[in-house]
Write an enzyme that holds these catalytic residues in place. Structure first.
Site, PDB file in Angstrom:
ATOM      1  N   LYS A 223       0.805  -1.227   0.000  1.00  0.00           N
ATOM      2  CA  LYS A 223       0.000   0.000   0.000  1.00  0.00           C
ATOM      3  C   LYS A 223       0.840   1.280   0.000  1.00  0.00           C
ATOM      4  O   LYS A 223       2.042   1.259   0.296  1.00  0.00           O
ATOM      5  CB  LYS A 223      -0.980  -0.034   1.173  1.00  0.00           C
ATOM      6  CG  LYS A 223      -2.135  -1.007   0.880  1.00  0.00           C
ATOM      7  CD  LYS A 223      -3.295  -0.846   1.812  1.00  0.00           C
ATOM      8  CE  LYS A 223      -4.441  -1.741   1.348  1.00  0.00           C
ATOM      9  NZ  LYS A 223      -5.565  -1.724   2.320  1.00  0.00           N
ATOM     10  N   ARG A 258      -3.749  -9.968   4.836  1.00  0.00           N
ATOM     11  CA  ARG A 258      -4.207 -10.018   3.439  1.00  0.00           C
ATOM     12  C   ARG A 258      -3.068  -9.508   2.573  1.00  0.00           C
ATOM     13  O   ARG A 258      -2.698  -8.337   2.668  1.00  0.00           O
ATOM     14  CB  ARG A 258      -5.442  -9.120   3.307  1.00  0.00           C
ATOM     15  CG  ARG A 258      -6.027  -9.079   1.922  1.00  0.00           C
ATOM     16  CD  ARG A 258      -7.278  -8.187   1.876  1.00  0.00           C
ATOM     17  NE  ARG A 258      -7.840  -8.163   0.530  1.00  0.00           N
ATOM     18  CZ  ARG A 258      -7.401  -7.359  -0.446  1.00  0.00           C
ATOM     19  NH1 ARG A 258      -6.390  -6.509  -0.211  1.00  0.00           N
ATOM     20  NH2 ARG A 258      -7.961  -7.408  -1.648  1.00  0.00           N
TER      21      ARG A 258
HETATM   22  N1  LIG Z   1     -10.531  -6.451   4.271  1.00  0.00           N
HETATM   23  C1  LIG Z   1      -9.820  -5.722   3.383  1.00  0.00           C
HETATM   24  N2  LIG Z   1     -10.132  -5.746   2.073  1.00  0.00           N
HETATM   25  C2  LIG Z   1      -9.413  -4.991   1.184  1.00  0.00           C
HETATM   26  N3  LIG Z   1      -9.737  -5.001  -0.126  1.00  0.00           N
HETATM   27  C3  LIG Z   1      -9.016  -4.257  -1.019  1.00  0.00           C
HETATM   28  C4  LIG Z   1      -7.937  -3.495  -0.576  1.00  0.00           C
HETATM   29  C5  LIG Z   1      -7.148  -2.710  -1.560  1.00  0.00           C
HETATM   30  O1  LIG Z   1      -6.055  -3.483  -1.973  1.00  0.00           O
HETATM   31  P1  LIG Z   1      -6.070  -4.321  -3.352  1.00  0.00           P
HETATM   32  O2  LIG Z   1      -7.229  -5.224  -3.387  1.00  0.00           O
HETATM   33  O3  LIG Z   1      -4.750  -4.949  -3.551  1.00  0.00           O
HETATM   34  O4  LIG Z   1      -6.193  -3.207  -4.456  1.00  0.00           O
HETATM   35  P2  LIG Z   1      -7.456  -2.765  -5.283  1.00  0.00           P
HETATM   36  O5  LIG Z   1      -8.479  -2.330  -4.294  1.00  0.00           O
HETATM   37  O6  LIG Z   1      -6.903  -1.676  -6.141  1.00  0.00           O
HETATM   38  O7  LIG Z   1      -7.900  -3.975  -6.072  1.00  0.00           O
HETATM   39  N4  LIG Z   1      -7.580  -3.460   0.731  1.00  0.00           N
HETATM   40  C6  LIG Z   1      -8.325  -4.206   1.633  1.00  0.00           C
HETATM   41  C7  LIG Z   1      -8.019  -4.209   3.049  1.00  0.00           C
HETATM   42  O8  LIG Z   1      -7.081  -3.535   3.529  1.00  0.00           O
HETATM   43  N5  LIG Z   1      -8.786  -4.968   3.867  1.00  0.00           N
END
Ligand SMILES: Nc1nc2ncc(COP(=O)(O)OP(=O)(O)O)nc2c(=O)[nH]1
Length: 278
Positions: A223, A258
Site C-alpha cells: 500500500k 491479506r
Molecule cells: N478487508 C480488506 N479488504 C481490502 N480489499 C481491497 C484493498 C485494496 O487493496 P487491493 O485489493 O490490492 O487493491 P485494489 O483495491 O486496487 O484492487 N484493501 C483491503 C483491506 O485492507 N482490507
C-alpha cells in the site's frame, strides 16, 4: 483453540493466517490486469495455495483511492466465472465486495466462505444476507468512499473512532444472528487515513481488537503508506516493507494478513512462530 467458522471450513486461529489476494480487475493498484482472465486467475489461485495461502480473496472492483465506478453487472461478470471454477479447489474462498447483489449471487453458487466487505455490510440487504449464510464476515472501516476518501481524512482519535465503528458493526451482526465465531474486523489501512493515522492504527492494533471484540484482519500489502515510508513508487517493488508490515501486524495480534506476496509472508510468519514457540 480460537476458530473462525468460515463457511465450509473451520479455521484454526492459533497462528496468523495468510489471505492471498486475487484481484480479477483491470485496474487494481498493484496487479491490475494480470489475473482478470479466468485461466490466469485459476493459475494464480493455484500458485498462491502452493505458496501456503490459507484463504483466497477474490475481488472484482478496485477500491483504491480514486478508483472508477464499476457496475454490479461488470463486477459480477468478473468474479462469478472465477468463483465457479475455484468452488471445488478445497480452500476457503473470500469474496471482496461491498454489494449485496454480488454477495447473493456468489452465496447461491455455494462459492463463498468469507464475505470481505470494505463497507462492513452497509449495503441495503447485505446484513440479513450474511446472517442467512454460513459465511464468515470481515467488517472493514473506511472513512468516505474510494473517489474522495484520501482528500482530507480527519479524526479526533483514529483508534477510538475506528474501533468504535467496528464495535457497532459487530454488535449489529450479533443482533442479526451472525455468531461471533464468524466475525473478523479490519481497520482499513489506506481507506480514508493519512500516514499518521495508518501508523497509529498499526501501533495500537491490539486496542482495536479489544474495542471491537473480534479477531483482526489486516491489509497493508504494497500500500501507498509503505511507499511513503520507503520512497518506493512502484507497489510491486514494496515486498520488504509489505512482509515487515505483515509481521508487525501478527506481532500485534492480527489473526489474518491479506497479502499479494504469499510465499515471502508465510516464511516470515513461520520464523516468527518458531521464535514464539522456542
Ligand atoms: N478487508 C480488506 N479488504 C481490502 N480489499 C481491497 C484493498 C485494496 O487493496 P487491493 O485489493 O490490492 O487493491 P485494489 O483495491 O486496487 O484492487 N484493501 C483491503 C483491506 O485492507 N482490507
Amino acid at each position: 483453540m480460537k476458530t473462525l467458522q468460515c463457511g465450509r471450513f473451520a479455521l484454526d486461529l492459533s497462528r496468523p493466517l495468510v489471505m492471498g489476494i486475487l484481484n480479477v480487475t483491470p485496474d487494481s493498484f498493484s496487479d491490475g490486469g494480470r489475473f482478470n482472465r479466468v485461466d490466469d486467475a485459476l493459475a494464480r489461485a493455484e500458485s498462491m495455495l502452493a505458496e501456503g495461502a490459507d484463504i483466497l480473496d477474490i475481488g472484482g472492483e478496485s477500491t483504491r483511492p480514486g478508483a472508477p465506478y464499476v457496475s454490479p453487472e461488470e463486477e459480477m461478470a468478473r468474479v462469478m466465472p472465477v468463483l465457479e471454477k475455484l468452488r471445488g479447489i478445497g480452500a476457503p474462498l473470500s469474496l471482496d465486495t461491498r454489494r449485496a447483489e454480488v454477495m447473493r449471487e456468489a452465496i447461491q453458487l455455494g462459492a463463498v466462505d468469507l464475505i470481505n466487505d470494505v463497507s462492513a455490510l452497509e449495503d441495503e440487504g447485505a446484513l440479513p444476507l450474511a446472517a442467512g449464510s454460513r459465511a464468515a464476515v470481515c467488517l472493514m472501516h473506511k472513512q468516505g468512499n474510494p473517489d474522495s476518501m484520501q482528500d482530507r481524512p480527519a479524526y479526533e482519535d483514529v483508534v477510538a473512532e475506528v474501533g468504535g465503528y467496528l464495535q457497532r458493526r459487530v454488535r449489529l451482526c450479533l443482533d442479526a444472528g451472525i455468531e461471533r465465531e464468524r466475525l473478523l474486523v479490519d481497520p482499513g489501512f489506506g481507506f480514508g487515513k493519512t500516514l499518521e493515522h495508518n501508523l497509529a492504527l498499526l501501533a495500537r492494533l491490539g486496542e482495536i481488537e479489544k474495542i471491537a471484540g473480534a479477531p483482526l484482519l489486516v491489509g497493508l500489502s504494497r500500500k501507498s503508506m509503505l511507499g511513503l515510508i520507503t520512497g518506493e513508487q512502484l507497489p510491486a517493488e514494496r515486498l520488504g516493507a509489505s512482509v515487515a508490515a505483515a509481521l508487525e501486524s501478527a506481532r500485534r495480534g492480527a489473526a489474518v494478513v491479506r497479502v499479494h506476496d504469499v510465499k515471502a509472508t508465510r516464511q516470515a510468519l513461520q520464523l516468527w512462530q518458531a521464535l514464539a514457540q522456542s
